[in-house]
Structure formats: C-alpha cells, structure tokens
Design a protein around this motif. Structure first.
Motif, PDB file in Angstrom:
ATOM      1  N   GLU A  65     -38.064  -9.861-105.159  1.00 47.68           N
ATOM      2  CA  GLU A  65     -38.797  -9.295-104.034  1.00 47.68           C
ATOM      3  C   GLU A  65     -40.199  -9.888-104.024  1.00 47.68           C
ATOM      4  O   GLU A  65     -40.849  -9.965-105.067  1.00 47.68           O
ATOM      5  CB  GLU A  65     -38.871  -7.773-104.202  1.00 47.68           C
ATOM      6  N   ASP A  66     -40.663 -10.322-102.857  1.00 52.16           N
ATOM      7  CA  ASP A  66     -42.021 -10.838-102.754  1.00 52.16           C
ATOM      8  C   ASP A  66     -43.002  -9.717-103.061  1.00 52.16           C
ATOM      9  O   ASP A  66     -42.864  -8.604-102.548  1.00 52.16           O
ATOM     10  CB  ASP A  66     -42.296 -11.381-101.354  1.00 52.16           C
ATOM     11  N   ASN A  67     -43.974 -10.010-103.923  1.00 48.27           N
ATOM     12  CA  ASN A  67     -44.953  -9.004-104.298  1.00 48.27           C
ATOM     13  C   ASN A  67     -46.205  -9.722-104.779  1.00 48.27           C
ATOM     14  O   ASN A  67     -46.167 -10.419-105.785  1.00 48.27           O
ATOM     15  CB  ASN A  67     -44.391  -8.098-105.399  1.00 48.27           C
ATOM     16  N   ASP A  68     -47.295  -9.537-104.071  1.00 49.04           N
ATOM     17  CA  ASP A  68     -48.539 -10.217-104.425  1.00 49.04           C
ATOM     18  C   ASP A  68     -49.300  -9.541-105.556  1.00 49.04           C
ATOM     19  O   ASP A  68     -50.267 -10.084-106.068  1.00 49.04           O
ATOM     20  CB  ASP A  68     -49.446 -10.311-103.194  1.00 49.04           C
ATOM     21  N   SER A  69     -48.885  -8.347-105.952  1.00 45.39           N
ATOM     22  CA  SER A  69     -49.601  -7.603-106.980  1.00 45.39           C
ATOM     23  C   SER A  69     -49.199  -7.998-108.394  1.00 45.39           C
ATOM     24  O   SER A  69     -49.890  -7.654-109.352  1.00 45.39           O
ATOM     25  CB  SER A  69     -49.354  -6.100-106.811  1.00 45.39           C
ATOM     26  N   TYR A  70     -48.059  -8.671-108.552  1.00 44.49           N
ATOM     27  CA  TYR A  70     -47.551  -9.043-109.874  1.00 44.49           C
ATOM     28  C   TYR A  70     -47.255 -10.535-109.913  1.00 44.49           C
ATOM     29  O   TYR A  70     -46.833 -11.105-108.912  1.00 44.49           O
ATOM     30  CB  TYR A  70     -46.254  -8.287-110.194  1.00 44.49           C
ATOM     31  N   PRO A  71     -47.424 -11.152-111.071  1.00 37.00           N
ATOM     32  CA  PRO A  71     -47.054 -12.568-111.188  1.00 37.00           C
ATOM     33  C   PRO A  71     -45.550 -12.747-110.974  1.00 37.00           C
ATOM     34  O   PRO A  71     -44.760 -11.851-111.301  1.00 37.00           O
ATOM     35  CB  PRO A  71     -47.425 -12.927-112.632  1.00 37.00           C
ATOM     36  N   PRO A  72     -45.135 -13.885-110.426  1.00 38.11           N
ATOM     37  CA  PRO A  72     -43.702 -14.141-110.253  1.00 38.11           C
ATOM     38  C   PRO A  72     -42.964 -14.003-111.585  1.00 38.11           C
ATOM     39  O   PRO A  72     -43.477 -14.379-112.634  1.00 38.11           O
ATOM     40  CB  PRO A  72     -43.652 -15.590-109.754  1.00 38.11           C
ATOM     41  N   SER A  84     -40.607  -9.624-109.233  1.00 36.32           N
ATOM     42  CA  SER A  84     -41.504 -10.240-108.255  1.00 36.32           C
ATOM     43  C   SER A  84     -41.168 -11.713-108.095  1.00 36.32           C
ATOM     44  O   SER A  84     -40.820 -12.401-109.042  1.00 36.32           O
ATOM     45  CB  SER A  84     -42.965 -10.065-108.668  1.00 36.32           C
TER      46      SER A  84
END
Length: 76
Positions: free
Chosen positions: A43-50, A75
């Motif tokens: 899931e795309d999530n800018d709050s956590y590193p990939p 993420s």
C-alpha cells in the motif's frame, strides 16, 4: 556492520506477535517461526519507508492457532 537483533518469539503461545514497524522480511521470518502463514499486500504510504509493515491482521496479541494466516500491509 551492526546487526539487528530480532525480538524473541515464543512458539505455540497463541498470541500474534507485533511486527508493525519492522521490515517485511523480518516480520515474515518472525511470524513463520511462530508457526503462522503470512500473506502481504503493498500500500502506498508516505509516512513509512518502503518495505515497512504498517498494519497486520489479526492485531498484535490476538489469540491465533498455529497455521493461521496473518495478513500484513507493507508500505510501497
């Protein structure tokens, strides 16, 4: 190089270990060692590193039998 110590997991206790915030690879290893089947989705999530676990189902501490499936959202 520093090494990361994995949390100790008691196999057969029935509680789902918390793997939120861990790398997907580490989380997978811990849950497999505890006797669970693991599936994951990205899931795309800018709050956590990939590659970081951001959710898990069932929730940490939930009672689950060995062989149960634990779903991870990682993420991307």
């Amino acid at each position: 190089t520093p090494t990361q110590r994995c949390p100790e997991v008691e196999v057969g206790t029935g509680g789902v270990p918390s793997v939120i915030g861990m790398s997907a690879e580490t989380a997978y290893d811990i849950l497999q060692e505890a006797g669970f089947t693991v599936v994951q989705s990205i899931e795309d999530n800018d709050s956590y590193p990939p590659g970081t676990v951001i959710e898990q189902d069932p929730a940490p501490g939930t009672s689950a039998t060995p062989g149960s499936t634990i779903a991870l959202i990682v993420s991307g």
